[in-house]
Motif scaffolding. Structure first.
Motif, PDB file in Angstrom:
ATOM      1  N   LEU A   1       0.827  -1.209   0.000  1.00 59.17           N
ATOM      2  CA  LEU A   1       0.000   0.000   0.000  1.00 59.17           C
ATOM      3  C   LEU A   1       0.861   1.257   0.000  1.00 59.17           C
ATOM      4  O   LEU A   1       0.518   2.266  -0.610  1.00 59.17           O
ATOM      5  N   ASP A   2       1.988   1.182   0.670  1.00 56.85           N
ATOM      6  CA  ASP A   2       2.851   2.361   0.749  1.00 56.85           C
ATOM      7  C   ASP A   2       3.444   2.707  -0.608  1.00 56.85           C
ATOM      8  O   ASP A   2       3.700   3.879  -0.901  1.00 56.85           O
ATOM      9  N   HIS A   3       3.653   1.711  -1.476  1.00 58.93           N
ATOM     10  CA  HIS A   3       4.222   1.967  -2.790  1.00 58.93           C
ATOM     11  C   HIS A   3       3.165   2.189  -3.859  1.00 58.93           C
ATOM     12  O   HIS A   3       3.498   2.388  -5.029  1.00 58.93           O
ATOM     13  N   SER A   4       1.909   2.157  -3.478  1.00 54.38           N
ATOM     14  CA  SER A   4       0.828   2.346  -4.442  1.00 54.38           C
ATOM     15  C   SER A   4       0.505   3.830  -4.583  1.00 54.38           C
ATOM     16  O   SER A   4       0.316   4.533  -3.586  1.00 54.38           O
ATOM     17  N   ARG A   5       0.438   4.304  -5.843  1.00 56.99           N
ATOM     18  CA  ARG A   5       0.011   5.682  -6.068  1.00 56.99           C
ATOM     19  C   ARG A   5      -1.506   5.825  -5.888  1.00 56.99           C
ATOM     20  O   ARG A   5      -2.008   6.932  -5.748  1.00 56.99           O
ATOM     21  N   THR A   6      -2.221   4.717  -5.939  1.00 55.03           N
ATOM     22  CA  THR A   6      -3.669   4.750  -5.737  1.00 55.03           C
ATOM     23  C   THR A   6      -3.977   4.572  -4.253  1.00 55.03           C
ATOM     24  O   THR A   6      -3.413   3.681  -3.596  1.00 55.03           O
ATOM     25  N   LEU A   7      -4.822   5.428  -3.727  1.00 57.00           N
ATOM     26  CA  LEU A   7      -5.237   5.323  -2.328  1.00 57.00           C
ATOM     27  C   LEU A   7      -6.479   4.450  -2.234  1.00 57.00           C
ATOM     28  O   LEU A   7      -7.404   4.550  -3.050  1.00 57.00           O
ATOM     29  N   PHE A   8      -6.512   3.574  -1.213  1.00 56.22           N
ATOM     30  CA  PHE A   8      -7.668   2.714  -0.957  1.00 56.22           C
ATOM     31  C   PHE A   8      -8.148   2.935   0.467  1.00 56.22           C
ATOM     32  O   PHE A   8      -7.351   3.297   1.366  1.00 56.22           O
ATOM     33  N   ALA A   9      -9.405   2.696   0.677  1.00 52.93           N
ATOM     34  CA  ALA A   9      -9.914   2.619   2.039  1.00 52.93           C
ATOM     35  C   ALA A   9      -9.367   1.334   2.646  1.00 52.93           C
ATOM     36  O   ALA A   9      -9.507   0.250   2.068  1.00 52.93           O
ATOM     37  N   VAL A  10      -8.721   1.434   3.785  1.00 53.84           N
ATOM     38  CA  VAL A  10      -8.093   0.253   4.379  1.00 53.84           C
ATOM     39  C   VAL A  10      -8.527   0.113   5.827  1.00 53.84           C
ATOM     40  O   VAL A  10      -8.832   1.096   6.515  1.00 53.84           O
TER      41      VAL A  10
ATOM     42  N   ARG B   1      -5.868   9.377  -5.857  1.00 54.30           N
ATOM     43  CA  ARG B   1      -4.443   9.224  -6.143  1.00 54.30           C
ATOM     44  C   ARG B   1      -3.607  10.058  -5.195  1.00 54.30           C
ATOM     45  O   ARG B   1      -4.050  11.089  -4.702  1.00 54.30           O
ATOM     46  N   ARG B   2      -2.427   9.559  -4.957  1.00 54.14           N
ATOM     47  CA  ARG B   2      -1.451  10.324  -4.170  1.00 54.14           C
ATOM     48  C   ARG B   2      -0.533  11.088  -5.099  1.00 54.14           C
ATOM     49  O   ARG B   2      -0.300  10.674  -6.241  1.00 54.14           O
ATOM     50  N   GLU B   3       0.028  12.191  -4.598  1.00 55.18           N
ATOM     51  CA  GLU B   3       0.933  12.999  -5.425  1.00 55.18           C
ATOM     52  C   GLU B   3       2.200  12.230  -5.781  1.00 55.18           C
ATOM     53  O   GLU B   3       2.683  12.278  -6.881  1.00 55.18           O
ATOM     54  N   SER B   4       2.776  11.566  -4.793  1.00 51.87           N
ATOM     55  CA  SER B   4       4.040  10.868  -5.046  1.00 51.87           C
ATOM     56  C   SER B   4       4.232   9.794  -4.011  1.00 51.87           C
ATOM     57  O   SER B   4       3.578   9.773  -2.970  1.00 51.87           O
ATOM     58  N   VAL B   5       5.136   8.882  -4.317  1.00 51.21           N
ATOM     59  CA  VAL B   5       5.536   7.862  -3.349  1.00 51.21           C
ATOM     60  C   VAL B   5       7.062   7.787  -3.340  1.00 51.21           C
ATOM     61  O   VAL B   5       7.662   6.747  -3.444  1.00 51.21           O
ATOM     62  N   ASP B   6       7.708   8.950  -3.233  1.00 51.04           N
ATOM     63  CA  ASP B   6       9.175   9.005  -3.238  1.00 51.04           C
ATOM     64  C   ASP B   6       9.738   8.349  -1.992  1.00 51.04           C
ATOM     65  O   ASP B   6       9.046   8.155  -0.993  1.00 51.04           O
ATOM     66  N   ASP B   7      11.057   8.086  -2.039  1.00 54.36           N
ATOM     67  CA  ASP B   7      11.712   7.542  -0.856  1.00 54.36           C
ATOM     68  C   ASP B   7      11.605   8.501   0.315  1.00 54.36           C
ATOM     69  O   ASP B   7      11.500   8.094   1.466  1.00 54.36           O
ATOM     70  N   THR B   8      11.684   9.801   0.029  1.00 54.56           N
ATOM     71  CA  THR B   8      11.466  10.775   1.096  1.00 54.56           C
ATOM     72  C   THR B   8       9.968  10.988   1.192  1.00 54.56           C
ATOM     73  O   THR B   8       9.389  11.768   0.448  1.00 54.56           O
ATOM     74  N   ARG B   9       9.332  10.295   2.097  1.00 52.22           N
ATOM     75  CA  ARG B   9       7.883  10.264   2.125  1.00 52.22           C
ATOM     76  C   ARG B   9       7.290  11.376   2.961  1.00 52.22           C
ATOM     77  O   ARG B   9       6.080  11.570   2.976  1.00 52.22           O
ATOM     78  N   LEU B  10       8.107  12.103   3.682  1.00 44.49           N
ATOM     79  CA  LEU B  10       7.572  13.094   4.601  1.00 44.49           C
ATOM     80  C   LEU B  10       7.521  14.475   3.960  1.00 44.49           C
ATOM     81  O   LEU B  10       8.463  14.886   3.284  1.00 44.49           O
ATOM     82  N   PRO B  11       6.444  15.203   4.175  1.00 46.36           N
ATOM     83  CA  PRO B  11       6.409  16.601   3.717  1.00 46.36           C
ATOM     84  C   PRO B  11       7.337  17.442   4.575  1.00 46.36           C
ATOM     85  O   PRO B  11       7.770  17.031   5.662  1.00 46.36           O
ATOM     86  N   PHE B  12       7.654  18.622   4.088  1.00 49.45           N
ATOM     87  CA  PHE B  12       8.539  19.531   4.815  1.00 49.45           C
ATOM     88  C   PHE B  12       7.661  20.428   5.684  1.00 49.45           C
ATOM     89  O   PHE B  12       7.008  21.350   5.195  1.00 49.45           O
ATOM     90  N   LEU B  13       7.639  20.159   6.976  1.00 50.23           N
ATOM     91  CA  LEU B  13       6.735  20.857   7.896  1.00 50.23           C
ATOM     92  C   LEU B  13       7.501  21.388   9.099  1.00 50.23           C
ATOM     93  O   LEU B  13       8.536  20.837   9.500  1.00 50.23           O
ATOM     94  N   GLY B  14       6.968  22.465   9.675  1.00 50.25           N
ATOM     95  CA  GLY B  14       7.445  22.937  10.973  1.00 50.25           C
ATOM     96  C   GLY B  14       8.707  23.751  10.961  1.00 50.25           C
ATOM     97  O   GLY B  14       9.261  24.038  12.023  1.00 50.25           O
ATOM     98  N   ARG B  15       9.188  24.150   9.785  1.00 51.59           N
ATOM     99  CA  ARG B  15      10.452  24.890   9.702  1.00 51.59           C
ATOM    100  C   ARG B  15      10.258  26.206   8.957  1.00 51.59           C
ATOM    101  O   ARG B  15      11.176  26.675   8.289  1.00 51.59           O
ATOM    102  N   ASP B  16       9.106  26.817   9.075  1.00 54.72           N
ATOM    103  CA  ASP B  16       8.822  28.027   8.296  1.00 54.72           C
ATOM    104  C   ASP B  16       9.802  29.153   8.618  1.00 54.72           C
ATOM    105  O   ASP B  16      10.333  29.812   7.717  1.00 54.72           O
TER     106      ASP B  16
END
Length: 968
Positions: A97-106, A132-147
């Motif tokens: 599921l983590d490597h799928s670009r398609t999101l499913f109800a799980v 659909r998800r935007e991406s499934v890159d190896d860096t899976r985390l968004p850039f948050l909390g460092r504004d």
């Protein structure tokens, strides 16, 4: 891999997807198809289980009764997941599921205990397709909390790359997001060309290791013998930077190739070689990378000493260029720590941000609230912990028993590997953060192992390709975890094997010697460590990487105790070399300790001991420890008293010269002259030519203090020795001193010529710093002569070099002369502002006399703006701060006060001040200040109506200025 239950007897059918790529949506397509099968229900309600990974495919059985089958852990996992699925449902491993670009109800199910798994495995029932998800890159985390930090970094980079130049340092503990912040900031600032540098833990004692490979790539140098790579360097320079061909041997120091010597490079003095190398690298980048340039230094805490020095000069060279040096480092003391620029220290992220990261990392396979809370609590604000622990959970299918730290997460990831893959990963770790494939292959082969494509695919989340010939660990934490898992005896054995493989494969043992030292030292192979450590030390010394060379020689000394054939004399010579290298690197305390170690080993040889002690005394002198210096000099002198051996005579000359310098510093000029004269008279006969030159200059300088007239003859004798003996750096200093003597004697045309030739010689010797010091003097003279454009050009270049060298006092001197340029042009606001800044700089340096000189420039700018009383106040405050030292500035003090008093129409006070100033100027033999005072006196006489007196003073002033070639 799909496992389905096709009949009531439990028969299984396996289906594989052969495209292991996150750039397609194989996982999503398979899950959509399986959902349709499951939804069909009748006539065959299937149990469907899906796992993801590598398998072994082969024909199994005997001839006539065989089947083609897929085997391995992934196959077994898929079968066991299938067993958890009720009929008509699809259960999937989290990694699918983590490597799928398609999101499913799980819906999470389990965790289930499964055969062969240490921990229960959490699986998910796959429901409806959600989008659909935007991406499934190896860096899976968004850039948050460092504004706030991002805005500071982006602003600093924007200023730097727009032409101002600058340095950005991002610092924090492992996994806190320093590299990510730097990358996002560079992207946001629109950085153009980037030069990526990365320090290596195994390269910390290998000279210029940080810069070697990136500069080779920039210069188009492929791997080959030193001579082949040297030819490639020369070809690139001839094509793209022909002006640097004379300095090719200096670039060869950095990229570690062999090129023929050149006369220009040979003239660079050893003590200035590292600085000149840095200058040439800056010129190279100017030529090959025009326009905005970002030099990104990752893992800077591991930088070697030679690279640290060069990077420091490069950071300073950004000023006035559209360059940014971006430094990413851990909060440790070692390596490259920029002295200036914007510094951002990253703190842990707040819990609410970490929670957002957990949700983002598990978007396809959501965690239960208590599991999210557990990850947030353990993360401690570290985003890498979140990324890696969720990656680990997706791989293991479980979040039970969370690791305690990022390091523990990495260790768990290593432990999850199959035994064969784990063993190969640990062998990789022995070779370092970046691994040569051929060395790895040889090391593995020695133990009957090989890195096949399937195993490499298994390690794909932990190591990655680093060009065609190398592999690199995804992070140093993975490498450390893998290395720490090796037993010490196994480490030693693998290090020995790696060293022997590298030794066999090497086409250049000199270049590979630092790595060989590391492997054989950790293997406990004392003879090879002794040999390669000295070889590595010689290599670093040849590149003028003095600190790195000393480190290698100390490694040799450490193992020498296990080598009975090594004599005390050999150890003493090495310790003395370490002392020399540490002193050249500015590490005076460490230098003294090395000399002491050498002296202990030469106790039975008084002459040799005295020679070592003379070096130790010089190191003490460099630190300002005058009493200690004299004590060591006295001890050394006692050991050779009466000896006429050549070494003893040379040592005695150096000891006399050291004593003379100490007496100068202690303000005992007559004793200083006596000792300097002794050294001067004996030095030539014993071949101590550098000491002779220093002694000749010292006698002249002392006699200048004593008021002896007609100086300069000894400096000219020193100049002749320098020219004959090729002592270029000394020659530059002699010429500069002769220029100063001519300046104070009023021979300004001659002074300018001495200054210019001093600068030329200093640059040939590689000392941009000495050249810049001389240029500040030349700039002052040119201002006085009214050549403002030339003065500004000279001073701007000098200030840039002095800023790069970190010479705060000389930098302030240059900035003060630039303030005078503005003043002479009538740019009064700029002159006042810059002079005020310089006053504070000198005050911060504890130099009140120079602060007074800068205050006088500011006072003149203030007076010319019509604020005469404020000008007097500025002068009075600066004089109070200077106290007794103000006597040396008396002519200029009187001059500025007279100008301000004249503007206030306080004519009697102005006239008295002119008289006092003239007395001081004539006593100090300062004809320029005398001429300016006469000019103010003429103006006072005119205001009083004394036309004849005014005209006489004016004529006298004009005569003095004409003789100097100066402007009024």
């Amino acid at each position: 891999l799909l496992a389905t239950d096709l009949d009531t007897d439990g028969g299984k059918f396996f289906l594989g997807s052969g495209v292991p790529s996150t750039r397609t949506d194989d996982e999503g397509a398979m899950l959509r198809a399986l959902r349709r099968v499951a939804d069909a229900g009748s006539p065959l309600p299937l149990q469907l289980g899906v796992a993801r990974g590598n398998v072994f495919a082969a024909e199994v059985g005997v001839a006539g009764r065989a089947a083609y089958s897929a085997m391995g852990d992934t196959t077994n996992t898929a079968a066991r997941i299938m067993g958890t699925a009720p009929p008509g449902t699809v259960h999937a491993h989290p990694s699918v599921l983590d490597h799928s670009r398609t999101l499913f109800a799980v819906t999470p199910r389990g965790p289930f205990r499964m055969k062969g798994k240490a921990a229960p495995v959490l699986v998910y029932e796959v429901g409806e397709e959600l989008g659909r998800r935007e991406s499934v890159d190896d860096t899976r985390l968004p850039f948050l909390g460092r504004d706030a930090e991002l805005e500071r970094a982006r602003a600093a980079l924007g200023r730097a790359l727009s032409g101002e130049g600058g340095v950005l340092t991002v610092e924090g503990p492992a996994g806190i997001g320093s590299t990510r912040l730097a990358q996002v900031a560079l992207d946001a600032a629109g950085a153009g060309h980037r030069l990526a540098l990365r320090a290596e833990p195994y390269g910390a004692s290998s000279a210029y290791r940080v810069l070697r490979d990136p500069l080779r790539a920039l210069l188009g140098i492929g791997r080959g013998t030193r001579e082949e790579m040297g030819a490639a360097l020369l070809a690139t320079l001839a094509d793209r930077a022909p002006g640097l061909l004379p300095m090719a041997p200096l670039l060869a120091d950095v990229v570690q190739v062999a090129v023929p010597d050149t006369p220009e490079a040979d003239r660079v003095d050893a003590q200035y070689r590292a600085d000149r190398v840095a200058d040439v690298v800056v010129e190279l980048l100017d030529t090959l990378s025009p326009g905005p340039l970002a030099v990104v230094v990752e893992d800077a805490h591991w930088a070697d000493g030679a690279s640290v020095h060069l990077l420091g000069r490069l950071a300073s060279a950004t000023s006035g260029r559209p360059w940014a040096v971006v430094v990413v480092r851990r909060d440790e003391r070692d390596g490259f720590v920029p002295a200036s620029g914007t510094r951002i220290v990253l703190d842990p992220l707040p819990p609410e941000v970490v929670e957002q990261l957990v949700h983002a990392a598990t978007e396809a396979t959501p965690l239960r609230p208590h599991e999210v809370a557990a990850v947030v609590a353990k993360a401690g604000g570290n985003p890498l912990f979140v990324e890696e622990v969720t990656r680990l959970a997706l791989g293991a299918g479980s979040l039970e028993e969370l690791p305690e730290s990022v390091q523990a997460v990495m260790g768990a990831q290593v432990d999850e590997l199959a035994p064969a893959a784990r063993r190969i990963l640990r062998y990789c770790a022995v070779l370092g953060l970046s691994v040569r494939r051929e060395v790895l292959a040889g090391t593995l082969a020695a133990d009957g192992l090989a890195l096949d494509p399937a195993t490499l695919a298994t390690l794909g989340g932990l190591v990655e390709a680093d060009g065609p010939d190398r592999l690199r660990f995804r992070t140093s934490l993975v490498r450390d975890a893998a290395y720490d898992g090796l037993a010490y005896r196994v480490r030693a054995r693998v290090h020995r094997t790696a060293g022997e493989v590298l030794e066999r494969l090497s086409t250049d043992l000199d270049t590979d010697s630092p790595a060989l030292v590391l492997h054989f030292a950790r293997a406990g192979d004392a003879p090879r460590t002794w040999a390669y450590a000295q070889r590595a030390g010689q290599l670093a010394r040849a590149s003028y990487a003095n600190a790195d060379a000393a480190d290698h020689l100390e490694t040799a000394l450490d193992v020498s105790r296990r080598l009975p054939d090594v004599t005390d004399a050999e150890r003493a010579a090495l310790w003395a070399s370490v002392g020399d290298l540490r002193e050249l690197a500015g590490m005076f305390t460490e230098s003294v300790e090395a000399y002491r170690a050498a002296a202990r080993l030469t106790r039975d040889d008084p002459v040799a001991t005295a020679e070592v002690l003379s070096r130790q005394a010089a190191a003490h002198l460099r630190t300002g420890a005058f009493t200690t210096t004299l004590r060591v000099v006295s001890r050394a002198g006692g050991l050779i008293d009466g000896s006429e051996e050549p070494t003893a005579r040379r040592t005695r000359v150096r000891l006399d010269a050291l004593t003379a310098v100490v007496r100068v510093e202690q303000e005992r000029p007559r004793e200083a002259r006596e000792w300097a004269t002794r050294a001067m008279e004996a030095a030539g006969a014993v071949g101590e030519h550098e000491t002779q030159v220093r002694a000749l200059m010292l006698v002249d300088m002392v006699e200048m203090q004593l008021g002896v007239p007609g100086l300069g003859a000894r400096h000219r004798e020193a100049l002749e020795i320098c020219v004959q003996r090729g002592l270029r750096s000394q020659e530059a200093k002699v010429r500069s001193n002769l220029g100063a003597m001519a300046y104070y004697a009023g021979r300004w045309t001659e002074a300018a010529q001495w200054y210019r030739t001093s600068r030329d010689v200093a640059m040939e010797a590689g000392s941009a710093f000495v050249a810049a010091q001389t240029d500040v003097n030349l700039g002052e003279l040119l201002i006085n002569q009214g050549h403002l454009d030339e003065a500004q050009e000279v001073l701007v270049g000098a200030v840039r070099v002095l800023r790069a060298s970190g010479a705060a006092r000389f930098l302030a001197e240059g900035r003060m002369q630039l303030a005078r340029v503005h003043l002479s042009r009538g740019e009064l606001d700029r002159a006042e502002q810059r002079a005020a800044e310089v006053v504070q700089e000198f005050a911060d340096l504890g130099n009140p006399t120079s602060a007074l000189e800068a205050a006088l420039v500011r006072a003149e700018a203030v007076a010319l703006q019509g604020r005469a009383q404020e000008s007097l106040d500025v002068v009075a405050a600066a004089e109070r701060a200077a106290r007794d030292d103000a006597v040396f500035s008396m002519p200029r003090l009187c001059l500025q006060r007279a100008r301000a008093l004249l503007a206030l129409d306080r004519l009697d006070e102005a006239a008295a001040m002119v008289v006092d100033g003239l007395v001081a100027a004539r006593d100090q033999e300062l004809p320029y200040e005398e001429a300016l005072l006469l000019r103010v006196g003429s103006a006072v006489d005119e205001r009083r109506g004394r036309a004849a007196d005014a005209a006489g003073a004016r004529r006298a002033s004009d005569t003095l200025l004409a003789g100097l070639g100066a402007a009024g």
